[in-house]
Design a protein around this motif. Structure first.
Motif, PDB file in Angstrom:
ATOM      1  N   GLY A  23     -28.029 -12.124 -67.510  1.00 29.87           N
ATOM      2  CA  GLY A  23     -28.330 -13.043 -68.593  1.00 29.87           C
ATOM      3  C   GLY A  23     -28.423 -12.341 -69.928  1.00 29.87           C
ATOM      4  N   LEU A  24     -28.877 -13.085 -70.937  1.00 30.76           N
ATOM      5  CA  LEU A  24     -28.939 -12.582 -72.305  1.00 30.76           C
ATOM      6  C   LEU A  24     -30.374 -12.300 -72.725  1.00 30.76           C
ATOM      7  CD1 LEU A  24     -26.419 -15.067 -73.997  1.00 30.76           C
ATOM      8  CD2 LEU A  24     -25.945 -12.752 -73.180  1.00 30.76           C
ATOM      9  N   ILE A  25     -30.548 -11.216 -73.459  1.00 32.45           N
ATOM     10  CA  ILE A  25     -31.826 -10.927 -74.105  1.00 32.45           C
ATOM     11  C   ILE A  25     -31.687 -11.332 -75.566  1.00 32.45           C
ATOM     12  CG2 ILE A  25     -33.491  -9.147 -74.752  1.00 32.45           C
ATOM     13  CD1 ILE A  25     -32.530  -7.497 -72.372  1.00 32.45           C
ATOM     14  N   LEU A  26     -32.486 -12.275 -76.016  1.00 31.84           N
ATOM     15  CA  LEU A  26     -32.427 -12.739 -77.401  1.00 31.84           C
ATOM     16  C   LEU A  26     -33.248 -11.809 -78.276  1.00 31.84           C
ATOM     17  CD1 LEU A  26     -32.829 -16.600 -76.857  1.00 31.84           C
ATOM     18  CD2 LEU A  26     -30.726 -15.229 -76.952  1.00 31.84           C
ATOM     19  N   HIS A  27     -32.607 -11.280 -79.302  1.00 32.60           N
ATOM     20  CA  HIS A  27     -33.282 -10.303 -80.159  1.00 32.60           C
ATOM     21  C   HIS A  27     -34.455 -10.918 -80.919  1.00 32.60           C
ATOM     22  CE1 HIS A  27     -29.566  -7.423 -80.308  1.00 32.60           C
ATOM     23  NE2 HIS A  27     -30.032  -7.630 -79.088  1.00 32.60           N
ATOM     24  N   ASP A  28     -34.347 -12.198 -81.257  1.00 33.65           N
ATOM     25  CA  ASP A  28     -35.454 -12.842 -81.978  1.00 33.65           C
ATOM     26  C   ASP A  28     -36.729 -12.863 -81.135  1.00 33.65           C
ATOM     27  OD1 ASP A  28     -33.832 -13.227 -84.126  1.00 33.65           O
ATOM     28  OD2 ASP A  28     -33.403 -15.339 -83.711  1.00 33.65           O
TER      29      ASP A  28
ATOM     30  N   GLY B 150     -31.044 -12.979 -84.898  1.00 30.02           N
ATOM     31  CA  GLY B 150     -30.109 -13.940 -84.333  1.00 30.02           C
ATOM     32  C   GLY B 150     -29.167 -13.346 -83.302  1.00 30.02           C
ATOM     33  N   GLY B 151     -29.296 -12.063 -83.021  1.00 25.71           N
ATOM     34  CA  GLY B 151     -28.403 -11.405 -82.083  1.00 25.71           C
ATOM     35  C   GLY B 151     -28.894 -11.475 -80.655  1.00 25.71           C
ATOM     36  N   SER B 152     -28.102 -10.919 -79.743  1.00 20.73           N
ATOM     37  CA  SER B 152     -28.469 -10.909 -78.330  1.00 20.73           C
ATOM     38  C   SER B 152     -27.834  -9.698 -77.655  1.00 20.73           C
ATOM     39  CB  SER B 152     -28.011 -12.192 -77.624  1.00 20.73           C
ATOM     40  OG  SER B 152     -26.591 -12.308 -77.649  1.00 20.73           O
ATOM     41  N   THR B 153     -28.400  -9.310 -76.527  1.00 19.20           N
ATOM     42  CA  THR B 153     -27.866  -8.227 -75.713  1.00 19.20           C
ATOM     43  C   THR B 153     -27.421  -8.802 -74.388  1.00 19.20           C
ATOM     44  OG1 THR B 153     -29.263  -6.541 -76.733  1.00 19.20           O
ATOM     45  CG2 THR B 153     -28.380  -6.046 -74.541  1.00 19.20           C
ATOM     46  N   GLN B 154     -26.159  -8.567 -74.044  1.00 21.56           N
ATOM     47  CA  GLN B 154     -25.623  -9.074 -72.791  1.00 21.56           C
ATOM     48  C   GLN B 154     -25.967  -8.126 -71.664  1.00 21.56           C
ATOM     49  OE1 GLN B 154     -21.585 -10.833 -72.656  1.00 21.56           O
ATOM     50  NE2 GLN B 154     -21.148  -9.300 -71.098  1.00 21.56           N
ATOM     51  N   THR B 155     -26.507  -8.647 -70.584  1.00 19.81           N
ATOM     52  CA  THR B 155     -26.814  -7.863 -69.404  1.00 19.81           C
ATOM     53  C   THR B 155     -26.122  -8.487 -68.192  1.00 19.81           C
ATOM     54  OG1 THR B 155     -28.750  -9.069 -68.585  1.00 19.81           O
ATOM     55  CG2 THR B 155     -29.107  -7.556 -70.426  1.00 19.81           C
TER      56      THR B 155
ATOM     57  N   ILE C 180     -27.334 -17.652 -64.329  1.00 20.46           N
ATOM     58  CA  ILE C 180     -28.118 -16.438 -64.162  1.00 20.46           C
ATOM     59  C   ILE C 180     -29.230 -16.423 -65.197  1.00 20.46           C
ATOM     60  CG2 ILE C 180     -26.238 -15.046 -63.229  1.00 20.46           C
ATOM     61  CD1 ILE C 180     -25.789 -13.938 -66.012  1.00 20.46           C
ATOM     62  N   GLY C 181     -30.163 -15.529 -65.033  1.00 18.21           N
ATOM     63  CA  GLY C 181     -31.267 -15.412 -65.977  1.00 18.21           C
ATOM     64  C   GLY C 181     -32.560 -15.135 -65.248  1.00 18.21           C
ATOM     65  N   GLY C 182     -33.649 -15.032 -66.009  1.00 18.56           N
ATOM     66  CA  GLY C 182     -34.949 -14.792 -65.413  1.00 18.56           C
ATOM     67  C   GLY C 182     -35.178 -13.347 -64.984  1.00 18.56           C
ATOM     68  N   TRP C 183     -34.364 -12.418 -65.491  1.00 24.96           N
ATOM     69  CA  TRP C 183     -34.501 -10.993 -65.127  1.00 24.96           C
ATOM     70  C   TRP C 183     -35.343 -10.302 -66.186  1.00 24.96           C
ATOM     71  CZ3 TRP C 183     -32.990  -9.177 -60.520  1.00 24.96           C
ATOM     72  CH2 TRP C 183     -32.933  -7.797 -60.315  1.00 24.96           C
ATOM     73  N   GLN C 184     -36.267  -9.476 -65.750  1.00 27.51           N
ATOM     74  CA  GLN C 184     -37.203  -8.850 -66.675  1.00 27.51           C
ATOM     75  C   GLN C 184     -36.774  -7.436 -67.081  1.00 27.51           C
ATOM     76  OE1 GLN C 184     -40.930  -9.267 -64.470  1.00 27.51           O
ATOM     77  NE2 GLN C 184     -41.531 -10.932 -65.850  1.00 27.51           N
ATOM     78  N   TYR C 185     -37.044  -7.128 -68.338  1.00 31.85           N
ATOM     79  CA  TYR C 185     -36.766  -5.805 -68.885  1.00 31.85           C
ATOM     80  C   TYR C 185     -37.968  -5.332 -69.695  1.00 31.85           C
ATOM     81  CZ  TYR C 185     -31.766  -6.220 -67.787  1.00 31.85           C
ATOM     82  OH  TYR C 185     -30.553  -6.346 -67.138  1.00 31.85           O
ATOM     83  N   ALA C 186     -38.356  -4.077 -69.490  1.00 29.61           N
ATOM     84  CA  ALA C 186     -39.372  -3.458 -70.336  1.00 29.61           C
ATOM     85  C   ALA C 186     -38.706  -2.971 -71.621  1.00 29.61           C
ATOM     86  CB  ALA C 186     -40.026  -2.283 -69.616  1.00 29.61           C
TER      87      ALA C 186
ATOM     88  N   VAL D 209     -42.708  -6.744 -71.945  1.00 31.40           N
ATOM     89  CA  VAL D 209     -41.646  -7.156 -71.028  1.00 31.40           C
ATOM     90  C   VAL D 209     -41.020  -8.440 -71.554  1.00 31.40           C
ATOM     91  CG1 VAL D 209     -41.106  -7.945 -68.687  1.00 31.40           C
ATOM     92  CG2 VAL D 209     -42.744  -6.081 -69.029  1.00 31.40           C
ATOM     93  N   VAL D 210     -39.682  -8.477 -71.577  1.00 28.85           N
ATOM     94  CA  VAL D 210     -38.960  -9.677 -71.983  1.00 28.85           C
ATOM     95  C   VAL D 210     -38.133 -10.161 -70.804  1.00 28.85           C
ATOM     96  CG1 VAL D 210     -38.873  -9.049 -74.417  1.00 28.85           C
ATOM     97  CG2 VAL D 210     -37.027  -8.318 -72.891  1.00 28.85           C
ATOM     98  N   THR D 211     -37.791 -11.440 -70.822  1.00 32.11           N
ATOM     99  CA  THR D 211     -37.034 -12.056 -69.729  1.00 32.11           C
ATOM    100  C   THR D 211     -35.724 -12.602 -70.265  1.00 32.11           C
ATOM    101  OG1 THR D 211     -39.116 -12.681 -68.658  1.00 32.11           O
ATOM    102  CG2 THR D 211     -37.107 -13.772 -67.894  1.00 32.11           C
ATOM    103  N   THR D 212     -34.655 -12.374 -69.528  1.00 29.36           N
ATOM    104  CA  THR D 212     -33.357 -12.886 -69.959  1.00 29.36           C
ATOM    105  C   THR D 212     -33.337 -14.403 -69.860  1.00 29.36           C
ATOM    106  OG1 THR D 212     -32.454 -12.634 -67.723  1.00 29.36           O
ATOM    107  CG2 THR D 212     -32.141 -10.801 -69.237  1.00 29.36           C
ATOM    108  N   VAL D 213     -32.620 -15.005 -70.790  1.00 28.37           N
ATOM    109  CA  VAL D 213     -32.525 -16.464 -70.798  1.00 28.37           C
ATOM    110  C   VAL D 213     -31.481 -16.896 -69.780  1.00 28.37           C
ATOM    111  CG1 VAL D 213     -33.211 -16.643 -73.205  1.00 28.37           C
ATOM    112  CG2 VAL D 213     -30.801 -16.463 -72.630  1.00 28.37           C
TER     113      VAL D 213
END
Length: 351
Positions: free
Chosen positions: A37-42, A29-34, A83-89, A52-56
């Motif tokens: 946008g946010l990366i949802l841990h779930d 249920g957590g998230s990482t702020q970048t 903001i959002g749509g940014w990719q992270y490996a 690769v995940v994408t920020t919401v």
């Protein structure tokens, strides 16, 4: 070592296309702020490394510091657009990455120095290592990894609060408290006095005055054992080296400093980075002699005086001992030739 899908509770590293890294602990249920946008841990839990995940998408107002909103009062643009749509490996962090990103109380040793401690100290699987100065646990983690569960690391930390920081960082890294680690709080001499004689294969000293700890260090180290001291200033380095020599039971110390420079490589544009990691500290390495044996010393040249301070000499003594103090590094014959050549050039200039 952790393998397989990423699990809640472990730390992961998010890296974007600009090579900006964020290390965070996965929480249900957590998230990482970048910044994007946010990366949802779930969305991350259950994935494998290398995905690769994408920020919401979120309003910028969600990026305003929720605990201290006054810190962003001068940044009205933070709430103006989505903001959002940014990719992270997604990867599990390397130990070096973990060390640089973990919460710290005291300044940590850089990975470049830690690597040299492991190599020059010859710290390997199964060794018993005594460490003085846990700090935030950076060196402790690497020692624990180097000796493995078949080895043993004993760390003596003066400050209980630093010991708590180091213990928590180690627990988070391994997912449990390492059983092969004994963490003791108190001053080095008092704690070391209760340790068995000649028990430890290696000793690592990261403290302000390691030269004052050599008596107990020699008592607990095994013959042939390696001692490594990390100090940051030239005066500390000099005092440690002279103390090792004066003790007579340590081999001639080796002093080393490591500098680190990274490079850029894009097609034909290959160059070093504009910034580098320069001086961080000195490593001093020596080995323990067996009891009853004195360390061998290099025979010094009789004419070479490295002890006398030139400021302690009278004018007459200073004049008489110029050669002994090696303030003149040119022979009389060479000096006469240089003067003849210069006289000739000056005459040619004036003529």
């Amino acid at each position: 070592m952790r393998r397989g899908p990423l699990e809640a509770g472990e730390k992961v590293q998010f890296t974007d296309r600009r090579n900006k890294k964020i290390t965070d602990q996965l929480v249900v249920g957590g998230s990482t702020q970048t910044d994007h946008g946010l990366i949802l841990h779930d969305d991350v839990i259950g994935l494998t490394e290398g995905t690769v995940v994408t920020t919401v998408t979120a309003k910028r107002e969600a990026q305003v510091n929720q605990v201290h909103p006054e810190r962003d009062a001068a940044k009205p643009w933070k709430a103006t657009r989505a903001i959002g749509g940014w990719q992270y490996a997604v990867m599990r962090p390397r130990l070096a990455d973990y060390v640089l990103s973990m919460p710290r109380g005291a300044q940590i040793m850089y990975p470049k120095d830690i690597a040299q401690v492991i190599q020059l100290g010859d710290i390997r699987t199964g060794h018993r290592v005594l460490e003085s100065g846990a700090g935030s646990g950076a060196m402790s983690l690497n020692l624990l990894d180097a000796v493995g569960e078949g080895g043993e690391v004993t760390t003596i930390e003066l400050r209980p609060d630093f010991a708590r920081v180091a213990e928590a960082n180690a627990t988070l890294y391994y997912g449990r408290r390492p059983e092969w680690w004994s963490l003791k709080t108190g001053d080095f001499d008092s704690i070391a006095a209760g340790l068995p004689e000649h028990y430890y294969d290696r000793i690592m000293l990261d403290m302000l005055d390691p030269w004052n700890r050599l008596e107990q260090a020699y008592r607990v180290i095994a013959p042939g054992g390696v001692i490594v001291a990390y100090v940051t200033t030239t005066t500390q380095m000099s005092r440690m080296v002279e103390a090792l020599r004066d003790a007579g039971v340590w081999t001639e110390p080796v002093i080393q400093e490591t500098l680190e420079r990274s490079w850029k490589a894009q097609g034909l544009a290959v160059r070093p980075d504009h910034q580098m990691i320069g001086h961080t500290g000195f490593l001093i390495v020596s080995r323990a002699m067996a009891e009853g044996f004195t360390a061998l010393k290099k025979r010094e040249r009789a004419a070479k005086d490295t002890v006398t301070d030139v400021d302690d000499l009278t004018d007459e003594e200073r004049e008489a001992r110029l050669e002994d103090l090696e303030l003149r590094d040119i022979s009389d014959r060479k000096l006469r030739k240089v003067l003849r050549d210069l006289d000739r050039m000056v005459d040619a200039l004036e003529g």
